[in-house]
Structure formats: C-alpha cells, structure tokens
Design an enzyme around this catalytic site. Structure first.
Site, short mmCIF file in Angstrom:
data_model
loop_
_atom_site.label_atom_id
_atom_site.label_comp_id
_atom_site.label_asym_id
_atom_site.label_seq_id
_atom_site.Cartn_x
_atom_site.Cartn_y
_atom_site.Cartn_z
N HIS A 142 0.84 -1.19 0.00
CA HIS A 142 0.00 0.00 0.00
C HIS A 142 0.88 1.25 0.00
O HIS A 142 1.95 1.27 0.61
CB HIS A 142 -0.93 0.00 1.21
CG HIS A 142 -2.00 -1.03 1.15
ND1 HIS A 142 -3.35 -0.70 1.11
CD2 HIS A 142 -1.96 -2.38 1.09
CE1 HIS A 142 -4.07 -1.82 1.05
NE2 HIS A 142 -3.24 -2.85 1.05
N HIS A 194 -3.31 -4.57 8.14
CA HIS A 194 -2.22 -3.59 7.99
C HIS A 194 -2.12 -2.77 9.28
O HIS A 194 -2.22 -1.54 9.28
CB HIS A 194 -2.46 -2.72 6.76
CG HIS A 194 -2.37 -3.49 5.48
ND1 HIS A 194 -1.18 -3.74 4.84
CD2 HIS A 194 -3.33 -4.13 4.76
CE1 HIS A 194 -1.40 -4.48 3.76
NE2 HIS A 194 -2.70 -4.73 3.70
N HIS A 215 -6.41 -11.06 5.93
CA HIS A 215 -5.24 -11.92 5.66
C HIS A 215 -4.38 -12.14 6.92
O HIS A 215 -3.32 -11.56 7.10
CB HIS A 215 -4.40 -11.44 4.48
CG HIS A 215 -4.08 -9.98 4.37
ND1 HIS A 215 -3.57 -9.23 5.39
CD2 HIS A 215 -4.17 -9.14 3.31
CE1 HIS A 215 -3.35 -8.00 4.98
NE2 HIS A 215 -3.71 -7.93 3.72
N ASN A 218 -0.41 -11.75 7.82
CA ASN A 218 0.23 -10.82 6.90
C ASN A 218 -0.12 -9.38 7.25
O ASN A 218 -1.29 -9.05 7.47
CB ASN A 218 -0.18 -11.14 5.46
CG ASN A 218 0.38 -12.46 5.00
OD1 ASN A 218 1.54 -12.56 4.62
ND2 ASN A 218 -0.44 -13.50 5.06
N ALA A 219 0.90 -8.52 7.29
CA ALA A 219 0.73 -7.09 7.56
C ALA A 219 0.06 -6.84 8.91
O ALA A 219 -0.81 -5.99 9.03
CB ALA A 219 -0.05 -6.42 6.43
N ARG A 226 4.67 -13.27 25.13
CA ARG A 226 4.32 -12.24 26.13
C ARG A 226 3.41 -11.15 25.57
O ARG A 226 2.71 -10.50 26.33
CB ARG A 226 5.59 -11.61 26.71
CG ARG A 226 6.38 -12.57 27.61
CD ARG A 226 7.38 -11.84 28.49
NE ARG A 226 8.03 -12.79 29.40
CZ ARG A 226 9.19 -13.37 29.18
NH1 ARG A 226 9.85 -13.11 28.05
NH2 ARG A 226 9.71 -14.21 30.05
N ASP A 247 -2.02 -19.90 -0.30
CA ASP A 247 -1.26 -20.13 -1.53
C ASP A 247 0.10 -20.77 -1.27
O ASP A 247 0.85 -21.05 -2.21
CB ASP A 247 -1.10 -18.82 -2.31
CG ASP A 247 -0.32 -17.75 -1.55
OD1 ASP A 247 0.02 -17.97 -0.37
OD2 ASP A 247 -0.09 -16.66 -2.13
N GLY A 248 0.45 -20.97 0.00
CA GLY A 248 1.75 -21.55 0.33
C GLY A 248 2.86 -20.54 0.39
O GLY A 248 3.99 -20.88 0.74
N ASP A 273 -7.04 -12.59 -2.11
CA ASP A 273 -6.24 -11.37 -2.21
C ASP A 273 -5.69 -11.26 -3.63
O ASP A 273 -4.56 -10.82 -3.85
CB ASP A 273 -5.11 -11.36 -1.18
CG ASP A 273 -4.47 -9.98 -0.98
OD1 ASP A 273 -5.14 -8.97 -1.30
OD2 ASP A 273 -3.32 -9.92 -0.52
#
Length: 378
Positions: A142, A194, A215, A218-219, A226, A247-248, A273
């Site tokens: 982004h 994000h 997702h 991710n992000a 902790r 998607d691996g 995505d």
C-alpha cells in the site's frame, strides 16, 4: 429462467456429502434435493458425470482478475471482467476490493459496485475497502503517501453503499475511540489489517464490534509468548472471523494448519487477495508505478515483497486439502459457508438447500471447475 435437475453428482450440501441424489433448481433457487428416481417429469436434466457439486465459492478479498485491477478500472466493466476472471475457478460471489487510494477512487468504486448490484451483475454482493485508514508501519505494498487518518466525513463515505455488504479493513490503533462502533452500528463489517496494534488494541476493537481480520499473519503484529499481538488476538477470539491466503507463500502450510486448528470452527474463511493475473494470460501488471510479476503463483515486486496473490478459490481449497491435510468438506465450508456467515448472507448462500440461491459449482477430482451457476444461470 430455466428449471433443471442435476443428477449423477457427489453432492456436498454445505454440511455433508450426499450420493444418489438430484438437485432440483427452479426460479434461480434450489427447490429440493431428491432421490434420482424422484426427478420431476418434463424438466431438463444435467448429468454431472460423478463430479462434485458444491456451493459456489465466496471471496471477500479480490483486488483484481481477468487482467483488471479495481483501482485502475473502478467501473462496471472492470467489475464484470474481475468477476469473469474468477468465476472460471469457482467463485460465484465476491467483494471487489479497492486497496488504499485517493478519495475520488473510493467514491468511484462505491458507485460502480452500487450500480453493478442494481444491474444484477452476477456474483457482486458488495465492496471491500482495504485502506486507506491503515498503519504505514505495516503497509505492505500500500502507498504510504496515501495512507491517512480518517477524514471528518469518513463514516458517511464508508456507509454509502445502499444495496450490498461493505467491508472496511483498517488499523484499529489509528482510529478514534468509538469509530468502529459507529461503523458497526451502521452495518459496516470492520476488519483489522495492515496494523501494528497490540492485543489490548484488538480487544478494544472487538468490544466495539469489529468483525474480523484481513489476511491473518500478513501485515499485522505477530504473536509472541508475552505479547499476543494482532495475530494472537485473532486466533484466541472465538467470535471473529479470519481470512487466510492459502497459496503456500503468504502463510507456511504448517502455520495454516496451526491457525485452522486454533481458531474456533467456522471462523476461518479462505480468501485470494487476488491480483489481475488470475484468469488472465498476462502475468505482470503495474501497481503504484511499480511492476509486479506473478511467477509460480506468487505475485511480488522486484525486491521480493509480496503484492497480493495469483491465487484462485478452487486452488485455495485444493491447497488446504493437499498441503495442509484439511478434510475436503471443511475446506469447502471455509470457502463458502463460513464467508457467507461472515457476510451475514448464510440464509441465502453457502449451502445447497431448499430456498437457497442456486449458486453452485461442479468440479472434478483434479479440482478443475467444469460448470458454475449463479442464481441458477450459467
């Protein structure tokens, strides 16, 4: 609209597999599931050839497809092309997704989706606005120059879609207290994404009505022993949904397995995505002035930064079965029933059952989608 029966299929109805059954479709809806000997006379019959008949797949995060990126073509023609690119891989309902962009693009995309739904463009059930109200520390691809705080009239903008679902991905720690509640109270589906937020940020957001996570892994801030971070908060909460890109590349198969087993059943939904390369011959495109290339199913910038995916929904189902070891029925639910429930559409989508829309796909043992129907129409 033609009435018909589908016979000689292994029918997955959203809960179980049924054999020696026929699915009767009338007026765009499933009318009944009957024994093969009870197919009504004088109705068109489709022989499924022992393939699997399943509920159509539902993708809540689709940046592009068919050679089109929504940010570049926020209009009905662009939306039609994206949907066509994904339908061949089993998607029968989607949220076209606009990633962080300027205000005029947001308004154009919302208007285009409004018009698409009004004109009954097959498969379009709403819009996903992924940004711009994000945390630049977790921006991914982004544009940090466009990521921004919420404007004074942002809530009015984000609640403008009159005829479909609107999903907003935002960084909760960047929003003023009470913002998420205002959005949720007006029907917006809010997801964290994000975000560099802490566990306490996420708990506060959930209390205000946040519905899920974009997702997973991710992000977002990772889980540690902790500080659970966003990822830990997502897996620990039983009432929110998590999108997973199977998607691996975005998430290691072992971590996919951990997340699926850790999260409450029914709360993991597969997403793509996807970028314009899905359903297109051209495997490169430009985003924010930078070229992105899809190689072996992986979309990335020249420096290796992931930039969306080259994934389709039936491939995500296949990966969950073959890479992760998930039961096929559960993988299909993760791609149909669970996203339908997240979208509050599970009373009409996500199952093959009487009164449900006849959104269905037929696929073979190699996960090739051979036919699809949306509201009973091919």
């Amino acid at each position: 609209m033609t009435d018909f029966a589908i016979t000689n299929a292994r029918v997955f109805d959203g809960t179980d597999f049924q054999s020696e059954k026929a699915v009767i479709v009338r007026d765009g809806k499933v009318d009944a599931i009957v024994g093969n000997r009870h197919i009504p006379e004088n109705i068109s019959v489709i022989d499924a050839g022992n393939q699997i008949l399943a509920p159509g797949l539902i993708d809540v995060q689709v940046n592009g497809g068919g050679g089109v990126l929504l940010n570049d073509e926020p209009n009905i023609d662009g939306i039609r092309a994206i949907m066509a690119g994904h339908r061949k891989y089993g998607t029968t309902a989607m949220l076209p997704t606009l990633i962080t962009d300027h205000r005029d693009k947001m308004e154009a995309a919302i208007t285009a989706v409004t018009d698409a739904i009004s004109q009954d463009v097959p498969g379009i059930v709403g819009i996903h606005l992924e940004g711009p109200y994000l945390n630049a520390e977790r921006k991914g691809v982004h544009d940090a120059n466009i990521i921004r705080p919420m404007e004074d009239d942002a809530i009015d903008l984000l609640t403008r879609l009159p005829n479909g679902r609107i999903l907003v991905t935002m960084a909760p720690e960047k929003a003023a207290k009470g913002t998420i509640k205002k959005l949720a109270d007006r029907g917006v589906l809010v997801c964290a994404g994000h975000t560099a937020g802490t566990y306490s940020h996420i708990q506060a957001a959930i209390t205000e009505g946040m519905r899920g996570f974009t997702h997973l892994f991710n992000a977002m801030s990772p889980m540690t022993h902790r500080e659970p971070g966003v990822a830990g908060a997502a897996m620990a909460d039983d009432n929110t949904w998590c999108g997973l890109i199977a998607d691996g590349y975005h998430v290691h198969p072992a971590v996919l397995k951990v997340a699926i087993h850790a999260k409450a059943k029914g709360k993991i939904m597969l997403v793509t995505d996807a970028m314009p390369t899905v359903g297109a011959d051209e495997k490169r495109f430009v985003l924010g002035g930078e070229e992105i290339i899809a190689t072996d199913g992986r979309c990335a910038l020249a420096d290796g930064t992931l930039a969306g995916s080259d994934l389709d929904m039936i491939a995500a189902v296949k990966n969950c079965v073959e890479m992760v070891g998930i039961d096929l029925g559960e993988a299909l639910r993760m791609a149909s029933l669970y996203p339908a429930t997240f979208l509050k559409l599970d009373d009409i989508m996500g199952r093959i059952a009487p009164s449900y829309q006849a959104d269905m796909i037929l696929f073979d043992d190699d996960y090739n989608v051979t036919r699809s129907w949306i509201k009973g129409a091919e």
